[in-house]
Design a protein around this motif. Structure first.
Motif, mmCIF file in Angstrom:
data_model
loop_
_atom_site.group_PDB
_atom_site.id
_atom_site.type_symbol
_atom_site.label_atom_id
_atom_site.label_comp_id
_atom_site.label_asym_id
_atom_site.label_seq_id
_atom_site.Cartn_x
_atom_site.Cartn_y
_atom_site.Cartn_z
ATOM 1 N N HIS A 43 40.047 40.824 44.660
ATOM 2 C CA HIS A 43 39.493 39.789 45.542
ATOM 3 C C HIS A 43 38.042 39.533 45.169
ATOM 4 C CE1 HIS A 43 42.918 39.504 48.221
ATOM 5 N NE2 HIS A 43 42.970 40.815 48.268
ATOM 6 N N ASP A 47 37.461 32.846 47.395
ATOM 7 C CA ASP A 47 38.924 32.884 47.271
ATOM 8 C C ASP A 47 39.415 32.979 45.828
ATOM 9 O OD1 ASP A 47 39.429 32.827 50.026
ATOM 10 O OD2 ASP A 47 39.199 30.638 50.064
ATOM 11 N N THR A 49 40.273 35.297 42.325
ATOM 12 C CA THR A 49 40.841 36.623 42.067
ATOM 13 C C THR A 49 40.469 37.091 40.666
ATOM 14 O OG1 THR A 49 42.930 35.872 41.093
ATOM 15 C CG2 THR A 49 42.846 36.089 43.524
ATOM 16 N N SER A 70 41.765 47.101 43.834
ATOM 17 C CA SER A 70 41.912 46.438 45.130
ATOM 18 C C SER A 70 42.115 47.444 46.247
ATOM 19 C CB SER A 70 43.089 45.467 45.119
ATOM 20 O OG SER A 70 43.174 44.795 46.354
#
Length: 113
Positions: A43, A47, A49, A70
């Protein structure tokens, strides 16, 4: 703090570490010195990745082994990382698990050359 701690662990293992806060920083660091392995959070800000970032970096810097970290253990994250052909390690990161995954990724990349 977590980034600094992780960098310190990697440096103790003899790794050269380039840290970047965003895509522009990552591109600048990779232009300055190519990397054998990318280590990204899954993350990211806005928004984004780590999977998407790796995909955007590959055309310029080539296919590089990439490990995603993560704290989100959800099925969606695991599926996205798996679909991208990347490795995932849960946070908080345990140093021995990190070392094992990094060694495996680097060995596989060396064997593929």
């Amino acid at each position: 703090q977590a980034l600094a701690a992780l960098s310190e662990v990697l440096q103790r293992w003899g790794c050269e570490v380039a840290r970047a806060a965003d895509e522009a920083g990552a591109r600048a660091a990779l232009r300055a010195a190519p990397a054998q392995l990318w280590l990204f959070d899954y993350h990211l800000d806005r928004d984004d990745t780590g999977v998407a970032l790796a995909q955007r970096l590959e055309p310029e810097f080539g296919a590089v082994p990439c490990l995603l970290l993560s704290a989100d253990g959800g099925a969606q994250v695991r599926a996205a990382v798996h679909a991208a052909g990347r490795s995932l390690l849960a946070k908080p990161v345990k140093p021995l698990a990190l070392k094992s995954v990094l060694d495996r990724l680097l060995a596989a990349a060396a064997a593929a050359r």
